[in-house]
Design a protein around this motif. Structure first.
Motif, PDB file in Angstrom:
ATOM      1  N   SER A 226       1.526  -1.009  -6.198  1.00 20.54           N
ATOM      2  CA  SER A 226       0.966   0.275  -5.764  1.00 20.54           C
ATOM      3  C   SER A 226       0.533   0.198  -4.305  1.00 20.54           C
ATOM      4  N   SER A 227       0.302   1.363  -3.697  1.00 23.32           N
ATOM      5  CA  SER A 227      -0.224   1.360  -2.327  1.00 23.32           C
ATOM      6  C   SER A 227      -1.633   0.768  -2.298  1.00 23.32           C
ATOM      7  N   ARG A 228      -2.404   0.947  -3.372  1.00 24.44           N
ATOM      8  CA  ARG A 228      -3.745   0.342  -3.425  1.00 24.44           C
ATOM      9  C   ARG A 228      -3.651  -1.177  -3.415  1.00 24.44           C
ATOM     10  N   ASP A 229      -2.721  -1.712  -4.206  1.00 23.72           N
ATOM     11  CA  ASP A 229      -2.563  -3.163  -4.227  1.00 23.72           C
ATOM     12  C   ASP A 229      -1.995  -3.678  -2.912  1.00 23.72           C
ATOM     13  N   ALA A 230      -1.161  -2.893  -2.244  1.00 29.44           N
ATOM     14  CA  ALA A 230      -0.642  -3.311  -0.941  1.00 29.44           C
ATOM     15  C   ALA A 230      -1.788  -3.455   0.056  1.00 29.44           C
ATOM     16  N   VAL A 231      -2.751  -2.543   0.007  1.00 30.00           N
ATOM     17  CA  VAL A 231      -3.932  -2.645   0.869  1.00 30.00           C
ATOM     18  C   VAL A 231      -4.764  -3.868   0.477  1.00 30.00           C
ATOM     19  N   ARG A 232      -4.893  -4.114  -0.817  1.00 36.42           N
ATOM     20  CA  ARG A 232      -5.632  -5.303  -1.264  1.00 36.42           C
ATOM     21  C   ARG A 232      -4.940  -6.573  -0.774  1.00 36.42           C
ATOM     22  N   MET A 233      -3.604  -6.598  -0.797  1.00 35.75           N
ATOM     23  CA  MET A 233      -2.870  -7.738  -0.258  1.00 35.75           C
ATOM     24  C   MET A 233      -3.143  -7.871   1.234  1.00 35.75           C
ATOM     25  N   GLY A 234      -3.144  -6.739   1.951  1.00 36.28           N
ATOM     26  CA  GLY A 234      -3.433  -6.774   3.377  1.00 36.28           C
ATOM     27  C   GLY A 234      -4.813  -7.327   3.676  1.00 36.28           C
ATOM     28  N   GLU A 235      -5.793  -6.916   2.889  1.00 36.63           N
ATOM     29  CA  GLU A 235      -7.145  -7.431   3.089  1.00 36.63           C
ATOM     30  C   GLU A 235      -7.212  -8.922   2.784  1.00 36.63           C
ATOM     31  N   CYS A 236      -6.495  -9.345   1.772  1.00 39.58           N
ATOM     32  CA  CYS A 236      -6.443 -10.752   1.381  1.00 39.58           C
ATOM     33  C   CYS A 236      -5.852 -11.607   2.508  1.00 39.58           C
ATOM     34  N   ILE A 237      -4.849 -11.061   3.198  1.00 41.79           N
ATOM     35  CA  ILE A 237      -4.268 -11.748   4.351  1.00 41.79           C
ATOM     36  C   ILE A 237      -5.281 -11.793   5.495  1.00 41.79           C
ATOM     37  N   ALA A 238      -5.939 -10.657   5.737  1.00 42.53           N
ATOM     38  CA  ALA A 238      -6.855 -10.549   6.875  1.00 42.53           C
ATOM     39  C   ALA A 238      -8.106 -11.396   6.713  1.00 42.53           C
ATOM     40  N   ASP A 239      -8.619 -11.513   5.487  1.00 39.39           N
ATOM     41  CA  ASP A 239      -9.891 -12.234   5.311  1.00 39.39           C
ATOM     42  C   ASP A 239      -9.722 -13.727   5.046  1.00 39.39           C
ATOM     43  N   GLY A 240      -8.483 -14.202   4.988  1.00 37.39           N
ATOM     44  CA  GLY A 240      -8.244 -15.637   4.904  1.00 37.39           C
ATOM     45  C   GLY A 240      -7.970 -16.184   3.527  1.00 37.39           C
ATOM     46  N   ARG A 241      -8.118 -15.373   2.488  1.00 39.98           N
ATOM     47  CA  ARG A 241      -7.840 -15.881   1.154  1.00 39.98           C
ATOM     48  C   ARG A 241      -6.371 -16.246   0.983  1.00 39.98           C
ATOM     49  N   ALA A 242      -5.481 -15.506   1.615  1.00 38.54           N
ATOM     50  CA  ALA A 242      -4.046 -15.687   1.389  1.00 38.54           C
ATOM     51  C   ALA A 242      -3.529 -16.993   1.984  1.00 38.54           C
ATOM     52  N   ALA A 243      -3.712 -17.186   3.285  1.00 33.18           N
ATOM     53  CA  ALA A 243      -3.168 -18.366   3.956  1.00 33.18           C
ATOM     54  C   ALA A 243      -4.184 -19.484   4.115  1.00 33.18           C
TER      55      ALA A 243
END
Length: 250
Positions: free
Chosen positions: A135-152
């Motif tokens: 969903s677009s909501r989850d895409a934003v959540r993925m974006g936040e996850c990338i931005a706040d450092g959880r992802a990488a």
């Protein structure tokens, strides 16, 4: 078959349109979600929980997942690996994305995305990263996850965001194109798009990350209504309506 783009904005948000208001109508389907990173307020279209195939928008997660996992095991990627990840992000190289997807466990890559980033409206398509439904909501959540450092992870987050800012001009379409020229270079972004020839269907996704907000726009429409540029205009038009510096609601 005529699908309608542009379900109205979420109700009850000062300065924004009511949920029953149709922002615009055009052949196709679209959805969007905007996160204000300062207030934590998330707004979006009434169909923001509906899903779209992610296409190559997901390759920023594939890169992040690889870098985080290497760090967790005490390894540092060599220059060749970093160059491959950079090519995947900047040039939307699907063969490189497939290589890292297989290397890190295929469906497990998307499962970790769901778990690490707290996604609630994402469905795995076994063996097909590009057909993940999000969903677009989850895409934003993925974006936040990338931005706040959880992802990488803290070591590689800046590198990843910088790569997303270095995507070449020909692929920096959609959301970023709606912003003032002075702001565009600072936007970390990733688009994903594919023409599914057997269906005659274009699928387009746009994601943009700034210090103040994250916006995701998704679109689907039949080929007879337009090419990829049609989806890019949907992303840009949405940004103009909802991002303050692009002329949207405040």
């Amino acid at each position: 078959m005529l699908l309608m783009i542009g379900a109205g904005l979420v109700a009850g948000v000062p300065g924004r349109l009511a949920a029953s208001t149709v922002v615009w109508a055009s052949p196709g389907w679209s959805a969007w979600t905007l996160l204000d990173r300062n207030t934590r307020e998330m707004t979006g279209s009434t169909n923001a929980a509906s899903t779209n195939r992610v296409e190559l928008m997901i390759d920023v997660w594939i890169a992040a997942d690889d870098l985080r996992r290497l760090t967790e095991r005490g390894f540092t990627p060599n220059s060749a690996e970093l160059a491959a990840l950079s090519t995947m992000i900047r040039e939307s190289d699907d063969q490189t994305a497939q290589t890292f997807y297989r290397r890190n466990g295929e469906d497990q890559v998307v499962q970790r995305l769901i778990e690490v980033c707290g996604l609630t409206e994402t469905t795995i398509r076994p063996g097909w990263w590009s057909l993940t439904e999000m969903s677009s909501r989850d895409a934003v959540r993925m974006g936040e996850c990338i931005a706040d450092g959880r992802a990488a992870g803290p070591k590689w987050t800046k590198w990843l965001l910088d790569e997303m800012r270095q995507i070449p001009r020909e692929e920096r379409f959609g959301i970023v194109a709606a912003l003032p020229a002075a702001e565009q270079a600072g936007v970390a972004m990733k688009n994903g798009w594919t023409l599914h020839v057997n269906e005659g269907l274009w699928v387009v996704n746009c994601l943009a990350i700034t210090d103040d907000w994250i916006l995701s726009v998704q679109a689907r429409y039949y080929q007879r209504f337009g090419d990829m540029a049609y989806g890019a205009r949907i992303c840009a038009d949405t940004a103009r309506r909802v991002v303050p510096t692009a002329g949207g609601a405040r």
